[in-house]
Design a protein around this motif. Structure first.
Motif, PDB file in Angstrom:
ATOM      1  N   GLY A  32       1.066  -0.960   0.416  1.00 21.99           N
ATOM      2  CA  GLY A  32      -0.185   0.106   0.252  1.00 21.99           C
ATOM      3  C   GLY A  32       0.680   1.313  -0.292  1.00 21.99           C
ATOM      4  O   GLY A  32       1.745   1.261   0.025  1.00 21.99           O
ATOM      5  N   ASP A  83     -10.043   0.186   5.582  1.00 15.74           N
ATOM      6  CA  ASP A  83     -10.857   1.061   4.517  1.00 15.74           C
ATOM      7  C   ASP A  83     -11.996   1.263   4.584  1.00 15.74           C
ATOM      8  O   ASP A  83     -12.556   1.843   3.328  1.00 15.74           O
ATOM      9  CB  ASP A  83     -10.932   0.484   3.010  1.00 15.74           C
ATOM     10  CG  ASP A  83     -10.852  -1.255   3.520  1.00 15.74           C
ATOM     11  OD1 ASP A  83     -12.001  -1.218   4.444  1.00 15.74           O
ATOM     12  OD2 ASP A  83     -11.532  -1.617   2.631  1.00 15.74           O
ATOM     13  N   SER A  85     -14.310   0.553   4.904  1.00 14.65           N
ATOM     14  CA  SER A  85     -15.623  -0.952   4.178  1.00 14.65           C
ATOM     15  C   SER A  85     -16.896  -0.794   5.312  1.00 14.65           C
ATOM     16  O   SER A  85     -18.202  -0.999   4.965  1.00 14.65           O
ATOM     17  CB  SER A  85     -15.185  -1.984   4.014  1.00 14.65           C
ATOM     18  OG  SER A  85     -13.893  -2.763   5.148  1.00 14.65           O
ATOM     19  N   SER A 128      -9.582  10.742   3.320  1.00 14.87           N
ATOM     20  CA  SER A 128     -11.473   9.701   3.595  1.00 14.87           C
ATOM     21  C   SER A 128     -11.266   9.129   4.199  1.00 14.87           C
ATOM     22  O   SER A 128     -11.286   9.885   5.019  1.00 14.87           O
ATOM     23  CB  SER A 128     -10.274   8.225   2.832  1.00 14.87           C
ATOM     24  OG  SER A 128      -9.015   8.537   4.329  1.00 14.87           O
ATOM     25  N   ALA A 130     -11.420   6.441   5.961  1.00 10.08           N
ATOM     26  CA  ALA A 130     -10.959   5.710   7.040  1.00 10.08           C
ATOM     27  C   ALA A 130     -10.034   6.967   7.573  1.00 10.08           C
ATOM     28  O   ALA A 130      -9.899   6.344   8.717  1.00 10.08           O
ATOM     29  CB  ALA A 130     -10.312   4.939   5.801  1.00 10.08           C
ATOM     30  N   ARG A 155      -4.404   7.003   4.476  1.00 11.40           N
ATOM     31  CA  ARG A 155      -5.785   4.918   4.041  1.00 11.40           C
ATOM     32  C   ARG A 155      -6.585   5.999   3.182  1.00 11.40           C
ATOM     33  O   ARG A 155      -6.839   7.181   2.596  1.00 11.40           O
ATOM     34  CB  ARG A 155      -6.549   5.101   5.030  1.00 11.40           C
ATOM     35  CG  ARG A 155      -5.444   4.533   6.290  1.00 11.40           C
ATOM     36  CD  ARG A 155      -6.719   3.789   7.797  1.00 11.40           C
ATOM     37  NE  ARG A 155      -5.972   4.583   8.445  1.00 11.40           N
ATOM     38  CZ  ARG A 155      -4.938   4.959   9.773  1.00 11.40           C
ATOM     39  NH1 ARG A 155      -5.047   6.381   9.205  1.00 11.40           N
ATOM     40  NH2 ARG A 155      -4.577   4.964  10.689  1.00 11.40           N
ATOM     41  N   ASP A 157      -9.984   5.068   0.625  1.00 13.03           N
ATOM     42  CA  ASP A 157     -11.282   3.974   1.348  1.00 13.03           C
ATOM     43  C   ASP A 157     -11.671   3.307   0.441  1.00 13.03           C
ATOM     44  O   ASP A 157     -11.115   3.708  -0.962  1.00 13.03           O
ATOM     45  CB  ASP A 157     -12.527   5.143   0.952  1.00 13.03           C
ATOM     46  CG  ASP A 157     -12.293   6.581   1.866  1.00 13.03           C
ATOM     47  OD1 ASP A 157     -12.093   5.864   3.112  1.00 13.03           O
ATOM     48  OD2 ASP A 157     -12.927   7.697   1.583  1.00 13.03           O
ATOM     49  N   GLY A 158     -12.210   1.557   1.166  1.00 13.84           N
ATOM     50  CA  GLY A 158     -12.144   0.700   0.074  1.00 13.84           C
ATOM     51  C   GLY A 158     -13.824   0.801  -0.786  1.00 13.84           C
ATOM     52  O   GLY A 158     -14.649   1.378  -0.152  1.00 13.84           O
ATOM     53  N   ASN A 320      -2.861  -0.489   5.645  1.00 13.85           N
ATOM     54  CA  ASN A 320      -3.341   0.575   4.522  1.00 13.85           C
ATOM     55  C   ASN A 320      -3.420  -0.420   3.306  1.00 13.85           C
ATOM     56  O   ASN A 320      -2.842  -0.906   2.780  1.00 13.85           O
ATOM     57  CB  ASN A 320      -2.709   1.690   5.096  1.00 13.85           C
ATOM     58  CG  ASN A 320      -2.580   2.339   3.447  1.00 13.85           C
ATOM     59  OD1 ASN A 320      -3.910   2.754   3.142  1.00 13.85           O
ATOM     60  ND2 ASN A 320      -1.774   3.116   2.951  1.00 13.85           N
ATOM     61  N   GLN A 321      -4.824   0.544   2.645  1.00 10.87           N
ATOM     62  CA  GLN A 321      -4.532  -0.368   1.202  1.00 10.87           C
ATOM     63  C   GLN A 321      -4.987   1.087   0.246  1.00 10.87           C
ATOM     64  O   GLN A 321      -6.026   2.123   0.808  1.00 10.87           O
ATOM     65  CB  GLN A 321      -5.959  -1.402   1.497  1.00 10.87           C
ATOM     66  CG  GLN A 321      -5.685  -2.479   2.079  1.00 10.87           C
ATOM     67  CD  GLN A 321      -4.120  -3.658   1.148  1.00 10.87           C
ATOM     68  OE1 GLN A 321      -4.543  -3.445  -0.298  1.00 10.87           O
ATOM     69  NE2 GLN A 321      -4.180  -4.004   2.084  1.00 10.87           N
ATOM     70  N   GLY A 323      -7.020   3.679  -2.490  1.00  9.51           N
ATOM     71  CA  GLY A 323      -8.254   3.430  -2.785  1.00  9.51           C
ATOM     72  C   GLY A 323      -8.800   4.639  -3.266  1.00  9.51           C
ATOM     73  O   GLY A 323      -7.823   5.256  -2.992  1.00  9.51           O
TER      74      GLY A 323
END
Length: 333
Positions: A32, A83, A85, A128, A130, A155, A157-158, A320-321, A323
């Motif tokens: 990430g 994220d 979600s 975000s 997140a 971060r 957002d997924g 962390n991903q 997004g």
């Protein structure tokens, strides 16, 4: 009334711990985009203050908000990383995480919505959801008398939120030690993190269904009726049975997690040591010698608990991903 913030002296001590813990987390980040303390310094410098103001306003009206925000952040990070979600609403084509059985009692979504609206008014399309949730969870702890820490930001957002993930990834209130350890290991957290983050139960309320089996679900009663878990102090079990009569259907029935449930402190660990742990998953921490010693350590020293809590929160929230930046936390763009 919302608890008052710490004095400057105490906050300085927690800040030192946070900096040390943060350095470890940032050095260990892999995958990430790296999080950073200055992520919004140029693009939205007043974002953190706007989130804190929204959390303060909500706490002043509802004492359950801190527990709600902390739990939202936990449940978000344990499913697909931190994220946002868990904030997504279900649609006609998909049932989202928030509608899964383990998330049925989640609340305080409105605080994130209010914070997002305030931040969007300052800097549209920059911060975000997140990150807002991570900041709100930190503020919930600090404004309840607990430690504060610098939150690494950046971060994404997924776009995926599946109800099926909740039952497979989130440990329930009846989880055994092995089940808890496995769930934490799956997101890169240790047995120490398990004990420390369980201390977040010092805030909040549990519904009767979360501990029903502990107060009358054990075998051994007359005529085959269940009895209380022998690990529970008898007087405590009796009080819980009064709060939760058999076949009770009252929506709001339950019990506070500890006598000082509006304050973030180490009372949770003291309760565990004296047979007054509310959930089976709490009692599970006493079934292993290593974690039992940790419970004793944090029961004896609130300072050591606070220090460890900051480090564990930093580790958990570092998942962390990449997004998007949602315009509305309840739906993807």
């Amino acid at each position: 009334m919302a608890p008052q913030p710490h004095s400057g002296r105490r906050r300085s001590r927690w800040s030192c711990w946070a900096v040390r813990g943060l350095a470890i987390v940032l050095m260990s980040l892999t995958g990430g985009d790296a999080l950073s303390l200055d992520h919004y310094r140029q693009s939205c410098p007043k974002a953190e203050a706007a989130v804190t103001a929204a959390v303060k306003q909500a706490i002043a009206k509802d004492r359950t908000v801190p527990a709600g925000l902390l739990r939202l952040h936990f449940h978000d990070c344990f499913v697909r990383g931190c994220d946002g979600s868990v904030l997504l609403d279900s649609t006609s084509n998909n049932t989202a995480e928030k509608d899964g059985p383990p998330n049925a009692s989640l609340h305080a979504f409105f605080v994130v919505d209010n914070a997002k609206a305030a931040v969007e008014a300052l800097c549209p399309g920059v911060v975000s959801c997140a990150d807002i949730l991570a900041l709100a969870a930190r503020d919930a702890v600090a404004l309840s008398g607990g430690p504060s820490w610098a939150v690494p930001l950046g971060r994404g957002d997924g776009r995926v939120s599946l109800v099926s993930d909740t039952t497979s990834l989130l440990p329930g209130p009846g989880a055994t030690f092995d089940q808890l350890k496995q769930a934490f290991h799956a997101v890169g957290l240790s047995a120490k993190d398990l004990v420390v983050l369980s201390g977040g139960h010092t805030l909040g309320f549990a519904h009767c269904s979360s501990f029903e089996t502990r107060i009358r679900g054990f075998p051994g009663g007359s005529g085959g009726a269940g009895v209380a878990d022998p690990a529970l102090r008898p007087s405590f079990a009796a009080a819980l049975r009064r709060a939760c009569p058999a076949n009770n259907t009252a929506k709001g029935a339950g019990a506070w997690m500890d006598p000082t449930s509006a304050a973030f402190d180490n009372a949770y660990f003291k309760m565990l040591q004296t047979g007054r742990g509310l959930l089976a998953s709490d009692e599970a921490l006493l079934t292993h010698p290593k974690t039992r010693r940790m419970v004793a350590l944090y029961a004896a020293s609130q300072g050591k608990f606070f220090q460890a809590f900051v480090s564990s929160m930093l580790r958990m929230s570092a998942q962390n991903q990449p997004g998007e930046i949602r315009a509305n936390c309840r739906r993807h763009n």
